[in-house]
Enzyme design. Structure first.
Site, PDB file in Angstrom:
ATOM      1  N   GLU A  43       0.542  -1.126   0.300  1.00 17.87           N
ATOM      2  CA  GLU A  43      -0.091  -0.189   0.332  1.00 17.87           C
ATOM      3  C   GLU A  43       0.669   1.125   0.679  1.00 17.87           C
ATOM      4  O   GLU A  43       1.812   1.332   0.479  1.00 17.87           O
ATOM      5  CB  GLU A  43      -0.939   0.146   1.312  1.00 17.87           C
ATOM      6  CG  GLU A  43      -1.850   1.047   1.079  1.00 17.87           C
ATOM      7  CD  GLU A  43      -2.500   1.315   2.943  1.00 17.87           C
ATOM      8  OE1 GLU A  43      -3.586   2.207   2.490  1.00 17.87           O
ATOM      9  OE2 GLU A  43      -2.458   0.597   3.573  1.00 17.87           O
ATOM     10  N   LYS A 116     -10.222   3.212  -1.838  1.00 17.04           N
ATOM     11  CA  LYS A 116     -10.415   2.250   0.039  1.00 17.04           C
ATOM     12  C   LYS A 116     -11.281   2.077   0.701  1.00 17.04           C
ATOM     13  O   LYS A 116     -12.113   3.687   1.116  1.00 17.04           O
ATOM     14  CB  LYS A 116      -9.372   2.168   0.543  1.00 17.04           C
ATOM     15  CG  LYS A 116      -9.122   1.995   2.158  1.00 17.04           C
ATOM     16  CD  LYS A 116      -7.961   1.751   2.711  1.00 17.04           C
ATOM     17  CE  LYS A 116      -7.612   1.578   4.072  1.00 17.04           C
ATOM     18  NZ  LYS A 116      -6.402   1.759   4.041  1.00 17.04           N
ATOM     19  N   CYS A 153      -5.953  -3.208   2.546  1.00 13.55           N
ATOM     20  CA  CYS A 153      -5.801  -2.680   3.766  1.00 13.55           C
ATOM     21  C   CYS A 153      -6.413  -3.131   5.019  1.00 13.55           C
ATOM     22  O   CYS A 153      -6.967  -4.107   5.296  1.00 13.55           O
ATOM     23  CB  CYS A 153      -4.100  -1.340   4.362  1.00 13.55           C
ATOM     24  SG  CYS A 153      -3.352  -1.755   6.571  1.00 13.55           S
TER      25      CYS A 153
END
Length: 287
Positions: A43, A116, A153
């Protein structure tokens, strides 16, 4: 028989974005030389993990998707090597900013963008200061190696995200990551075991391989420091670890899967046949 060789990389990100990009390219080339055709980087690999602190000057790292020089650099590399690359980046979209990812196919085509969905906020991981919650929904990409699902993540802790991607046809799930120690006043815990096990559970529950790439090493901010623990890994479709790294800088790990054989196994398990969506309304609420 549809064979795919996946790779996860991990490395220490330093203060030089160009140095980080060069390291990423070296590891991609190494993975491709070893036979990988789907390669995952960690990431936000262009920079140190800037979310340790709230610093408005760091919005300078964000760029739009269009004409993004980092994405263009890896687009050219993907085409040269004939590999599929999910690329994590800090996206500017007007006055909003997102923690985003694009997938570059093996012919160099830049496919759709993912933003995200789950944004953490806590000591050392102050992402809500920088990132607007994603508005794309969970994505699946049709690539030269098959259908892949990618999330970022903190997304990896939510089984709903994994199930949503596999419901859309994802045959492999990939998670670029930045996770490590928890600075004060957070409890002093080692999350690495839970981090692996939660994704191993996603693999087994959805009968798909999972690839997770994490950064590694110590990074010092103005308010705290973090030590990212690496431990990147690949599971098979049962959740068993197929390849893993420790806390070494510059790791490349690989595993090969037959997606047709896995599809047959997924059908045989009956997990999707026996789902009861009519009973799941509760998880669409907060209470």
């Amino acid at each position: 028989m549809r064979k795919v060789t996946v790779a996860a990389t991990q490395f220490h990100c330093g203060a030089s974005p160009e140095g980080n990009l060069e390291q990423a390219e070296r590891l991609i080339r190494e993975a491709a030389e070893k036979g990988a055709n789907l390669i995952l980087l960690q990431e936000l690999f262009e920079t140190e993990y800037f979310c340790k602190d709230q610093d408005a000057t760091l919005f300078r790292y964000a760029r739009p998707l269009q004409n993004n020089p980092v994405i263009e650099r890896f687009r050219v590399l993907a085409k040269e090597l004939g590999v599929v690359l999910p690329i994590s980046y800090f996206e500017q979209a007007g006055n909003a900013h997102f923690n985003s990812l694009v997938v570059i196919d093996s012919d160099g085509q830049v496919l759709k963008n993912y933003r995200k969905s789950h944004i953490p906020d806590g000591p050392g991981y102050q992402e809500k200061f920088y990132f607007t919650p994603g508005d794309t929904g969970f994505q699946v990409w049709e690539t030269a190696v098959g259908k892949i699902g990618c999330a970022i993540c903190w997304d990896q802790w939510f089984p709903e995200a994994a199930r949503s991607m596999v419901m859309q046809g994802a045959e492999i799930l990939l998670y670029p990551t930045a996770i490590g120690t928890e600075p004060p006043p957070a409890p002093e815990i080692d999350s690495s075991g839970a981090w692996r096990r939660v994704m191993q559970g996603h693999a087994a529950a959805n009968v798909v391989p999972i690839v997770a790439s994490n950064r590694v090493g110590r990074e010092i901010g103005s308010s705290c420091e973090l030590t990212f623990y690496g431990k990147s890994f690949i599971t098979d479709e049962t959740g068993e670890i197929a390849a893993s790294s420790g806390n070494e800088d510059g790791a490349v790990i690989l595993a090969t899967f037959d997606l047709d054989a896995i599809r047959t196994s997924r059908h045989g398990w009956g997990l999707f046949r026996d789902r009861r969506p009519d009973l799941y309304a509760r998880i669409t609420t907060h209470g």
